[in-house]
Scaffold this motif. Structure first.
Motif, mmCIF file in Angstrom:
data_model
loop_
_atom_site.group_PDB
_atom_site.id
_atom_site.type_symbol
_atom_site.label_atom_id
_atom_site.label_comp_id
_atom_site.label_asym_id
_atom_site.label_seq_id
_atom_site.Cartn_x
_atom_site.Cartn_y
_atom_site.Cartn_z
ATOM 1 N N PHE A 117 32.431 56.229 3.772
ATOM 2 C CA PHE A 117 32.091 54.963 3.130
ATOM 3 C C PHE A 117 33.203 54.590 2.163
ATOM 4 C CE2 PHE A 117 30.127 58.500 0.880
ATOM 5 C CZ PHE A 117 30.571 58.321 -0.417
ATOM 6 N N ALA A 118 33.341 53.312 1.909
ATOM 7 C CA ALA A 118 34.351 52.830 0.974
ATOM 8 C C ALA A 118 33.839 52.941 -0.452
ATOM 9 C CB ALA A 118 34.709 51.380 1.285
ATOM 10 N N SER A 139 35.271 55.819 12.042
ATOM 11 C CA SER A 139 34.842 55.260 10.766
ATOM 12 C C SER A 139 36.010 54.870 9.857
ATOM 13 C CB SER A 139 33.902 56.226 10.048
ATOM 14 O OG SER A 139 33.316 55.624 8.919
ATOM 15 N N SER A 182 41.017 53.382 -0.204
ATOM 16 C CA SER A 182 39.660 52.837 -0.181
ATOM 17 C C SER A 182 38.610 53.926 -0.336
ATOM 18 C CB SER A 182 39.399 52.082 1.120
ATOM 19 O OG SER A 182 39.247 52.982 2.201
ATOM 20 N N SER A 205 36.091 43.400 1.265
ATOM 21 C CA SER A 205 36.367 43.359 2.698
ATOM 22 C C SER A 205 36.653 41.925 3.127
ATOM 23 C CB SER A 205 35.172 43.908 3.479
ATOM 24 O OG SER A 205 34.073 43.003 3.398
ATOM 25 N N THR A 262 39.143 46.155 5.355
ATOM 26 C CA THR A 262 39.508 46.075 3.932
ATOM 27 C C THR A 262 40.969 45.751 3.700
ATOM 28 O OG1 THR A 262 40.036 48.435 3.755
ATOM 29 C CG2 THR A 262 37.737 47.776 3.344
ATOM 30 N N ALA A 297 37.767 55.840 2.156
ATOM 31 C CA ALA A 297 37.161 56.035 3.474
ATOM 32 C C ALA A 297 38.151 56.723 4.408
ATOM 33 C CB ALA A 297 36.717 54.696 4.045
ATOM 34 N N HIS A 324 37.077 50.969 8.560
ATOM 35 C CA HIS A 324 37.186 50.644 7.143
ATOM 36 C C HIS A 324 38.563 50.060 6.817
ATOM 37 C CE1 HIS A 324 33.556 53.156 6.683
ATOM 38 N NE2 HIS A 324 33.404 52.553 5.509
ATOM 39 N N ASN A 325 39.631 50.653 7.360
ATOM 40 C CA ASN A 325 40.951 50.115 6.999
ATOM 41 C C ASN A 325 41.209 48.767 7.674
ATOM 42 O OD1 ASN A 325 43.419 50.377 9.020
ATOM 43 N ND2 ASN A 325 42.267 52.263 9.350
ATOM 44 N N ILE A 357 30.373 51.712 9.143
ATOM 45 C CA ILE A 357 30.994 51.346 7.878
ATOM 46 C C ILE A 357 29.933 51.332 6.779
ATOM 47 C CG2 ILE A 357 32.949 49.996 8.747
ATOM 48 C CD1 ILE A 357 31.177 47.514 8.584
#
Length: 504
Positions: free
Chosen positions: A113-114, A90, A105, A120, A98, A107, A94-95, A140
């Motif tokens: 979650f962000a 996860s 962030s 994004s 984003t 996350a 996210h990274n 995500i």
């Protein structure tokens, strides 16, 4: 974290577009030429595996049969130093999407979650006229941060991808597709394991050799080959719709596999990734680069490829100059973070941070006096290693203990010791190296708002079960839920001796 952007009405977009065409005509650029420029904007296809150690892929010297990925490497550029910032699914994703490191962030634990207002890749490419779609595994959230066109779940849906390509061809619309495989994530039940007889496969030296391990590793390799077939199917669809010549294709392996010293760790086998890029006319076929890149650089690179200006508040930066062959340098350091708080069978709080330079990797185990546990340590293959240790296998005992218990600092010469098995941290000759890398790591953590142990404890605030709670409410709920479980696992934060036997 970027503030949320205002939605721009379609009428405003159309008005702006018409004004731009008029301006280009006045400046000597015709409407036809402007349309040609838009048509020449590259399509983008990003294909990602799930829990695949990069070393197991054929063109990286691995024993998995990966003919499609190997051929792609011959047609494009292979990166020898690509890293992500977190060794779990996860936060990795996210990274990627984003362009921000995990703590910034929000996350950074798993199943995360962000923060609201984070932007994004969709927010950057959609205003440029792209259809931005995701087919396969997601992991995500929230959806307003990641407003992809979602086409297919768990694994890339080839019929939906075929449909997307067809529609974009007919409408002359550029697309950015993220094809996200669920392989070779466990359970390893896809592919043909008969290609990998357990008795004949080679195990890395940091994994204990047991019959259970061999059986599971065989099944894992079969899923790597299964993923390679997914890559081949997507490339065939690009050929079918005549998109191959104007599409940037990037294939990555995500974090390492679920065996010890890979996923859930900040060793190279947990954080390093395969990356292969094919971009006809831009990337020289059959090239290899040692330029250091990170997953946070992917979004800025795609933005640049689409012809847009850089986003200065992202942590990543475009490596288009590397792809163009203009340089073999990009970054001097890569960074990583691992948190066990809130993960399956995770230690209550075992914060790990790392920095890797051109030669050395420093790992800082902030809560090293606790026992390190995760889903791996529950798995049958790991338990078979524990049983081998109990039976008197000295190598098994050493490796199992090394996985459970770590010193505060670990230092590895990644050039001389690519598997990172020889810890140099206690050698006084490397004191200056440690000092320099630790200072660099401290500065990076400060820039991210990473407070180490406190950030580790707050990880639950970034998981759905505790969303909306105050710090005090979340910690109380966590302690109530996990007090008995934590004591059973030995990961409740109490001090433990680092020389405990593997068979305890």
């Amino acid at each position: 974290m970027r503030p949320p952007t205002l939605a721009i009405p379609h009428t405003v977009v159309r008005t702006f577009a018409l004004s731009l065409v008029l301006l280009l005509s006045v400046s000597g650029v015709t409407k036809t030429e402007a349309a040609d420029a838009s048509a020449n904007r590259p399509n983008i296809v990003f294909i990602i595996a799930d829990d695949c150690t990069f070393r197991d892929i054929g063109c990286y010297g691995g024993q998995a049969h990966t003919p499609n990925i190997d051929q792609l490497a011959q047609s494009g550029m292979k990166f020898n130093r690509c890293f992500q910032a977190a060794p779990m699914c996860s936060p990795t994703r996210h990274n990627l999407y984003t362009g921000l490191y995990p703590v910034k962030s929000g996350a950074y634990p798993n199943h995360t979650f962000a923060a609201d207002g984070t932007q994004s890749i969709v927010h950057y490419l959609k205003p440029l006229g792209y259809r931005v779609a995701l087919s396969g595994k997601t992991h995500i959230g929230p959806q307003q941060v990641f407003p992809f066109e979602y086409i297919g779940k768990k694994n890339p849906d080839m019929k939906q991808i075929d449909k997307l390509f067809s529609e974009c061809r007919d409408s002359e619309t550029p697309f950015c597709l993220f094809a996200c495989s669920n392989e070779p994530h466990s359970p390893w039940n896809m592919g043909d394991a008969s290609q990998y007889p357990p008795a004949k496969i080679k195990l890395p030296p940091y994994i204990v050799d047991t019959p259970q391990v061999r059986e599971d590793f065989s099944d894992y390799l079969a899923e790597v080959t299964y993923f390679d077939d997914q890559v081949g199917q997507i490339l065939q669809l690009l050929d079918k719709h005549q998109f191959s010549d104007n599409t940037l294709v990037m294939v990555v392996s995500e974090q390492g596999n679920a065996f010890p010293f890979a996923k859930w760790t900040c060793y190279g086998n947990g954080l390093q990734s395969a990356m292969i890029v094919r971009w006809p006319g831009k990337v020289q076929p059959g090239t290899v680069t040692d330029a250091m890149v990170e997953y946070v650089d992917v979004t800025p690179t795609f933005i640049a490829a689409a012809g847009a200006a850089p986003q200065p508040d992202l942590d990543g930066k475009s490596f288009i100059p590397v792809l163009a062959g203009e340089t073999d340098q990009h970054k001097s350091f890569s960074y990583g973070i691992m948190t066990t708080r809130g993960i399956i069978n995770g230690s209550d709080a075992y914060a790990i941070r790392t920095v890797r330079g051109q030669q050395y990797r420093l790992i800082w185990n902030l809560n090293h006096e606790t026992k390190f546990t995760n889903a791996c340590t529950q798995a049958p293959y790991f338990q078979s290693m524990v049983e081998a240790a109990k039976a008197g296998d000295s190598n098994a005992k050493e490796l199992v203990n090394r996985y459970y218990y770590r010193p505060e600092l670990e230092l590895y010469d990644c050039n001389a010791d690519p598997l990172e098995m020889n810890n140099l941290a206690e050698n006084p000759e490397y004191a200056s190296v440690i000092k320099e890398l630790k200072s660099n790591l401290d500065q990076w953590m400060a820039s991210q708002g990473d407070e180490g142990i406190e950030t580790e404890y707050d990880a639950i605030l970034h998981q759905h079960a505790y969303k909306g709670m105050t710090r005090e409410q979340a910690r109380k709920a966590w302690e109530t839920k996990n007090s008995k479980k934590g004591k059973q696992q030995g990961g409740n934060g109490k001090k433990r001796k680092a020389n405990k036997s593997a068979g305890e």
